[in-house]
Structure formats: C-alpha cells, structure tokens
Scaffold this motif. Structure first.
Motif, PDB file in Angstrom:
ATOM      1  N   LYS A  30      76.028  32.263  13.520  1.00  0.00           N
ATOM      2  CA  LYS A  30      74.757  31.838  12.925  1.00  0.00           C
ATOM      3  C   LYS A  30      74.541  30.340  13.063  1.00  0.00           C
ATOM      4  N   ASP A  85      73.447  40.232  17.488  1.00  0.00           N
ATOM      5  CA  ASP A  85      74.433  39.985  16.441  1.00  0.00           C
ATOM      6  C   ASP A  85      75.760  40.605  16.877  1.00  0.00           C
ATOM      7  N   ALA A 106      80.542  35.870  11.619  1.00  0.00           N
ATOM      8  CA  ALA A 106      79.079  35.850  11.601  1.00  0.00           C
ATOM      9  C   ALA A 106      78.548  34.461  11.273  1.00  0.00           C
ATOM     10  N   TYR A 166      69.847  38.956  12.776  1.00  0.00           N
ATOM     11  CA  TYR A 166      68.924  38.006  13.383  1.00  0.00           C
ATOM     12  C   TYR A 166      67.636  38.661  13.868  1.00  0.00           C
TER      13      TYR A 166
END
Length: 496
Positions: free
Chosen positions: A157, A205, A153, A248
């Motif tokens: 990101k 995501d 993740a 997100y």
C-alpha cells in the motif's frame, strides 16, 4: 520529468474573467488545448457549486510530462495544491521502484506469510468449526499468518497508493496513456480535480484477506449446514459464505469533491480475477468466492461529493463502482451527489453504480452483460450447483444500478442489453426505498423500468426520489435509440 511551456496568452486572457465567471462560460475552452480544458458549465453534479478547472491555470513551472512513477510522484509533490497539469506519456507502473523496476509479491511479502499456509490456516474446515459470534464465524482473524499478511499489505500500500492533491489536471497524451498496478487516492479536503484520456488497469492486491463471515448464512438448503460443529459433514463449515476481499480501487474518491473524470478506461488489464478461481471445496467454491485481487474501478465514499463521470469505458470486471460504503454512515446524507453520463459498461458484474444515501443521475449510459449464473429465483444451493455445472466465463451481471439504503437514483434514457436477465438485473433493490427511471430501453424494447423491476424482484420501490436533475451542460439527454452508437464511438481513453 519534462516541463511543458504553458500558454501565457491563455492565462492573460482567462485569469481575471475566470475569477468572475469561469473560462468555459466565455467560450474559451474550445480554443485552449485539451490539457487546459475545464468542465463545461452545468455538466452534472460536479458543476453544481462553481467551475471545475483542475490545473487549467497552472503556471509554466507546474506543467509536467511524466512517463514513470517517480516522475509522477515528484510532479505531484513539487506543485502541491497549486494548479498543476500532469500529462501522462505511455505507461506508468505504480508498482515500480525509482529505477523503474517492477515490484511484485516477493518485494512486499513479510515472513512468515505465504498464500498456501494462509489459505490452510483459515480454511472453513479449520476456522469455522469454532463457536459462531452473532451467527457468523469470527471475522477477526488472528495469528502470525494474518499479522504477516497485514504487514505485507501495508508494504504494498505504501508503494502503490498515490495521493492526488487539489487543483490537478491529469491527462493522457495520445491514445495509449496508461496508469497501471496501483490506485489514485483523492482524499478528504481534496477538490477541483480533472482526470481525462487515461486507461487505468490492474490495481492488483497481492495479499487479499479471507473474511469467513462475509455473506455467511445459516441456510438449511445446504446439506449439513448448522450453527454448531458436529463432524466433518455437519456444522458451520458446511454453510454458504466467506469471501476474499481486495484493498485497492483504480481510483478512490474518499471524501474529495468537485471531480470530473472523462474519456477514461477502467479494467483489470491482463490479470482478471477469473484467473484466480475459488481455492476451498464445496460449499465455499461458489463463483463469488474466487480469490479476489481487484476491488472497485472507481469507489466514491466518506462524504465525497459533486462528481461527474462521463464518456468512459468500464469493462471486464466484477464490482465497478460503489457510491457510499456502509448502511451505517448516516453522515453521507446530503453528500455523494454524482452524475454518470455517456459511459459504457461491458462485461461488468455489478455496482454500475451501487448507491447508498447519494443523489445519482445516470443518463445515456450503455450496459451490456450476461445474467446467466445469477440465480434467477432458485434457492442459493440450487443456484450454486447450477453455477458449478455451467461454469460461466463472463462476469455474472447481478444488478447494474443498485438502489441501496436511502439512495435516490434518477435513471434517464439508459440502454440495457442483458442476456438471460430481467429488469431486476438492470435496477436492483439493495435495501432501497425509491428509484426513478424514464425513457430507458431493455433488451431492445422501451420499458417502464421501475414497474418491471418491481414486478421481477418482488421488492417494490417508489418513484418518488425527491429531486429532479437540472445539470446537463452541453450534453442534454439523448433518446435511448441514439445512445448505443454515440457511446461506442466516444466512450473511453483515446477518444478525446
């Protein structure tokens, strides 16, 4: 990245007067092209403490036309906090590399993460049988799969979250400008930003987290639900609760202020969460336990303030807009002042918006949805069985305007068309104390929305919100009878 010549005559005419009065007060905004338009005077909370000009005063070297993530990021970096205009041409994929190649799950994934192993390791049948902590399963997942999920993740990101600085105008060219597969972040100390005429889609995501304690409840209506594990049919694993949570939003306004978002469109694009149904068996297969790959459309948090969102289209998504993200964030008091007007919410499930602490003016907005599947008075177990039997294909409308802790929503001349619903789906009490409405329409009839919502929910709120809107700009509230035609004609990207 193309540089576009700015209007020297505009700068010469406007610069000094702007210092004194603001361009819009001199009537100059109508003669400048759209990229240099500023927020009209008095247009909602964004205008409460001076003009919102974005990049209207940008010098020619800070006017850009961009068509790729790299060009977009370079333009933001080059101009910094100086006034800048960034014109979006075509589609910008924020999940792409510097050569324009799309990056997907495999590009971000860190071993040993894979979804199937993660799902199995933290399944309620495995994880929830451990002793509960304060009445819930342990919400702090541990082990190599959770560590790898978090590392994956973090890699995603770092690529798809784009920081937007102060004094920026982002505007789409034509009717097809799109920013997809990522998130714009307007963080603390950012102010004076204008975003217009852009479709935002699919902040996907790839590595959503399972939270076993989210919405968990020891509910005796569920057969076998109890606080201590006995066997496969009796224990915490047989209780309702647990959710997949995505990271997100399409736009996150996290501490920023003086923001105008206008004539934009927001959705999940061609990967709606309905494509990713629940993966665990009953009782963790309720519709809200789908594998959520999208979070909010626009979230406004952490003392963000002075925001106007107008003429925009929100569609085909569950949780649209959070204003205030925690009951415990008392520091949000006096902030989170937001105006929403002339927006269209279509097939959205909830949070249009859901408010904590903020003073929110919602007027002339149009809400269309279907509440079938929301429970409608049955206990949770019966509502769960009903949703499995009826398999709603829509985003279940649970509440449009959500009055949370210490919120003060002033609703005015809004129109609600909610199939299989009642007034509590239009105005839901989410631990709120107050809510005011005037002149709104529900399912074709003028209604005292507060009285009807209080009667339907059994959780009364007072109309004494403690403030009255004064900031309407050039858009004074229309009667509800005029809202639908106007909003359908004007809301969304490509209609500037």
């Amino acid at each position: 990245m193309e540089k576009t010549m700015s209007k020297r005559t505009y700068l010469a005419t406007c610069l000094l007067p702007f210092m004194l009065f603001g361009c819009s007060s001199l009537g100059l905004q109508a003669t400048a092209d759209s990229a240099r338009e500023v927020l009209p005077e008095q247009d909602g909370w964004a205008a409460a403490e001076g003009p919102v000009t974005g990049g209207a005063l940008a010098l020619e070297e800070n006017v850009f036309t961009v068509s790729s993530r790299k060009a977009f990021v370079d333009a933001l970096s080059q101009a910094g906090d100086e006034p800048k205009i960034i014109q979006i041409k075509g589609t910008i994929n924020l999940s792409s590399d510097d050569d324009g190649q799309e990056l997907t799950e495999e590009d971000y994934r860190v071993a040993p993460y894979n979804f199937e192993d993660y799902k199995n390791a933290y399944s309620p049948a495995v994880w929830n049988i451990k002793p509960l902590i304060k009445g819930r399963p342990n919400r702090n997942l541990d082990g190599p799969l959770e560590e790898a999920r978090q590392a994956s993740a973090d890699a995603q990101k770092a690529q798809i979250v784009i920081h937007v600085p102060s004094n920026t105008t982002l505007i789409g060219l034509g009717d097809d400008a799109t920013i997809e597969k990522g998130m714009l972040l307007l963080g603390d100390n950012v102010e004076n930003v204008i975003i217009r005429n852009i479709a935002f889609e699919d902040a996907f995501d790839y590595f959503p987290a399972w939270d076993p304690g989210d919405s968990f409840k020891l509910d005796a209506s569920y057969p076998g639900c109890q606080d201590t594990y006995v066997d496969a049919s009796h224990g915490p694993q047989m209780c309702r609760g647990g959710r997949w949570n995505a990271e997100y939003d399409l736009i996150s306004i996290n501490g920023a202020k003086r923001i105008w978002i206008d004539h934009c469109t927001f959705s999940d694009g061609d990967r709606p969460d309905s494509m990713f149904p629940p993966v665990y068996p009953f009782p963790q297969n309720e519709i809200t336990q789908k594998v959520q790959h999208h979070d909010g459309l626009i979230d406004i948090t952490n003392q963000a303030d002075l925001i106007t969102i107008s003429n925009s289209y929100f569609h085909d998504h569950d949780k649209a807009m959070l204003i205030g993200n925690s009951d415990k964030k008392t520091a949000d008091t006096g902030h989170l002042r937001v105006t929403l007007h002339d927006n269209y919410f279509n097939n959205v499930g909830q949070r249009m918006p859901r408010v904590r602490y903020g003073q929110v003016h919602s007027y002339n907005n149009y809400f269309v949805g279907n509440a079938q599947g929301a429970g409608n008075g049955r206990n949770a177990y019966e509502a769960h069985l009903d949703s499995l039997a009826n398999k709603p294909q829509h985003n279940v409308l649970r509440q449009a305007l959500g009055a949370g802790k210490h919120s003060a929503i002033y609703s005015e001349a809004n129109v609600f068309e909610i199939a299989n619903g009642n007034a509590s789906h239009a105005a839901g009490n989410m631990k709120g104390d107050v809510f005011f409405d005037t002149g709104s329409m529900f399912n074709g009839e003028m209604i005292d929305l507060l009285d009807a919502a209080n009667a339907a929910s059994g959780k009364p709120m007072s109309p004494d919100v403690g403030w009255k809107p004064e900031l309407y700009g050039v858009n004074p509230a229309k009667p509800a009878s005029d809202v639908v035609e106007y909003v359908k004609a004007n809301a969304g990207a490509g209609k500037l």
